[in-house]
Every structure is written in structure tokens, then in C-alpha cells.
Scaffold this motif. Sequence first.
Motif, short mmCIF file in Angstrom:
data_model
loop_
_atom_site.label_atom_id
_atom_site.label_comp_id
_atom_site.label_asym_id
_atom_site.label_seq_id
_atom_site.Cartn_x
_atom_site.Cartn_y
_atom_site.Cartn_z
N ARG A 154 -7.03 17.66 -6.10
CA ARG A 154 -5.83 17.44 -5.71
C ARG A 154 -4.74 17.64 -6.86
O ARG A 154 -3.46 18.22 -6.77
CB ARG A 154 -5.53 16.14 -4.96
CG ARG A 154 -4.26 15.67 -4.68
CD ARG A 154 -3.79 16.26 -3.46
NE ARG A 154 -2.50 15.93 -3.10
CZ ARG A 154 -1.62 15.67 -2.09
NH1 ARG A 154 -2.31 15.40 -0.99
NH2 ARG A 154 -0.53 15.15 -2.12
N SER B 162 -9.71 13.77 -5.90
CA SER B 162 -8.61 13.50 -6.87
C SER B 162 -8.20 14.70 -7.58
O SER B 162 -7.04 14.99 -7.75
CB SER B 162 -8.45 12.00 -7.50
OG SER B 162 -8.79 11.28 -6.74
N ILE C 280 0.75 -1.31 -0.14
CA ILE C 280 0.00 0.02 -0.11
C ILE C 280 0.80 1.21 0.02
O ILE C 280 0.50 2.22 -0.63
CB ILE C 280 -0.93 0.08 1.23
CG1 ILE C 280 -2.16 -1.17 0.96
CG2 ILE C 280 -1.54 1.12 1.42
CD1 ILE C 280 -2.92 -1.30 2.29
N GLU C 281 1.77 1.46 0.71
CA GLU C 281 2.77 2.36 0.84
C GLU C 281 3.46 2.52 -0.57
O GLU C 281 3.33 3.79 -1.05
CB GLU C 281 3.83 2.26 1.73
CG GLU C 281 3.30 2.10 3.54
CD GLU C 281 4.21 1.92 4.39
OE1 GLU C 281 5.24 1.52 4.05
OE2 GLU C 281 3.86 2.03 5.65
N LYS C 282 3.74 1.55 -1.17
CA LYS C 282 4.65 1.78 -2.45
C LYS C 282 3.49 2.34 -3.60
O LYS C 282 4.03 3.07 -4.30
CB LYS C 282 4.94 0.38 -2.88
CG LYS C 282 5.62 0.19 -4.29
CD LYS C 282 6.22 -1.12 -4.66
CE LYS C 282 6.97 -0.94 -6.09
NZ LYS C 282 7.23 -2.14 -6.40
N ASN C 283 2.41 1.60 -3.58
CA ASN C 283 1.05 2.32 -4.53
C ASN C 283 0.97 3.63 -4.17
O ASN C 283 0.72 4.43 -5.02
CB ASN C 283 0.06 1.38 -4.41
CG ASN C 283 0.25 -0.12 -4.85
OD1 ASN C 283 1.26 -0.22 -5.97
ND2 ASN C 283 -0.57 -0.84 -4.53
N TRP C 284 0.81 4.07 -2.89
CA TRP C 284 0.52 5.27 -2.40
C TRP C 284 1.39 6.41 -3.05
O TRP C 284 1.31 7.36 -3.54
CB TRP C 284 0.51 5.31 -0.97
CG TRP C 284 -0.26 6.75 -0.54
CD1 TRP C 284 0.49 7.80 0.18
CD2 TRP C 284 -1.60 7.18 -0.79
NE1 TRP C 284 -0.47 8.97 0.27
CE2 TRP C 284 -1.70 8.76 -0.47
CE3 TRP C 284 -2.77 6.97 -1.38
CZ2 TRP C 284 -2.61 9.60 -0.40
CZ3 TRP C 284 -3.49 7.64 -1.65
CH2 TRP C 284 -3.71 8.93 -1.05
N ALA C 285 2.93 6.07 -2.99
CA ALA C 285 4.05 6.80 -3.34
C ALA C 285 3.97 6.91 -4.86
O ALA C 285 4.02 8.03 -5.30
CB ALA C 285 5.23 6.11 -2.82
N GLN C 286 3.57 5.76 -5.64
CA GLN C 286 3.36 6.01 -7.08
C GLN C 286 2.14 6.98 -7.36
O GLN C 286 2.43 7.78 -8.12
CB GLN C 286 2.88 4.60 -7.60
CG GLN C 286 4.25 3.50 -7.63
CD GLN C 286 3.84 2.34 -8.11
OE1 GLN C 286 2.70 2.06 -8.09
NE2 GLN C 286 4.90 1.75 -8.40
N VAL C 287 1.01 6.81 -6.61
CA VAL C 287 -0.14 7.93 -7.07
C VAL C 287 0.35 9.10 -6.53
O VAL C 287 0.02 10.03 -7.42
CB VAL C 287 -1.19 7.29 -5.82
CG1 VAL C 287 -2.29 8.53 -5.84
CG2 VAL C 287 -1.86 6.03 -6.59
N THR C 288 1.14 9.41 -5.47
CA THR C 288 1.64 10.73 -5.20
C THR C 288 2.55 11.55 -6.33
O THR C 288 2.51 12.40 -6.62
CB THR C 288 2.11 10.94 -3.85
OG1 THR C 288 1.45 10.00 -2.91
CG2 THR C 288 2.49 12.00 -3.28
N ASN C 289 3.24 10.43 -6.68
CA ASN C 289 4.14 10.85 -7.62
C ASN C 289 3.37 11.41 -9.04
O ASN C 289 3.94 12.22 -9.67
CB ASN C 289 5.09 9.81 -8.15
CG ASN C 289 6.31 9.83 -7.11
OD1 ASN C 289 6.42 10.61 -6.00
ND2 ASN C 289 6.81 8.39 -6.87
#
Length: 86
Positions: A39, A36, A3-12
Motif C-alpha cells: 500500500r 501495508s 478508530i476513525e481518527k487513528n485510521w485517518a492518521q495511518v492513511t495520512n
Amino acid sequence: MLIEKNWAQVTNLINEIKPLAQHQKVAVSEPVFNYSLKRMGYQITDNDFANAVDKGVDPAPKAISNLQSQIKKSSNCLFCKQHPNF
């Protein structure tokens, strides 16, 4: 950790899109997209239409007319519609 990895990708992705959005106007079929899109830096133009759809009622004639006018004038850069499988 996934989840943290996917969230980082979304944030990027959001950070990449934000400079391109430049507060361009966007219409949505339902308010599910609003958070979204805001944001990312887009401006939602049809809250009355989207809120009616979200509540399961027919949008008011004025909301429909406003959205049609925006589409005809190409004043929105895109229209977001929820896929029926989600």
C-alpha cells in the motif's frame, strides 16, 4: 470515533511515505507486513521465505539463498521483522 481518527492518521502516513517508496525492494520475515508495504508502494522480494516462516516450516534452501544474496548485494532498502511481542 477514536478508530476513525487513528485510521485517518495511518492513511495520512501512508500517503506521505508512498512518494518516497518509489517501488523500492523490501524483504520481510513474514507476510504480515505485505499489505501495508504494498500500500505504501514497496515491492516485496522474498515471498517464498516469508510464506514458509508464516506456515511454521523451514524456508527452502533456495529461498534462504535468495534472501542472503539480496542482503549481501544491498538490493533491498529494508528488512521488516515482526517483533516477538506481537
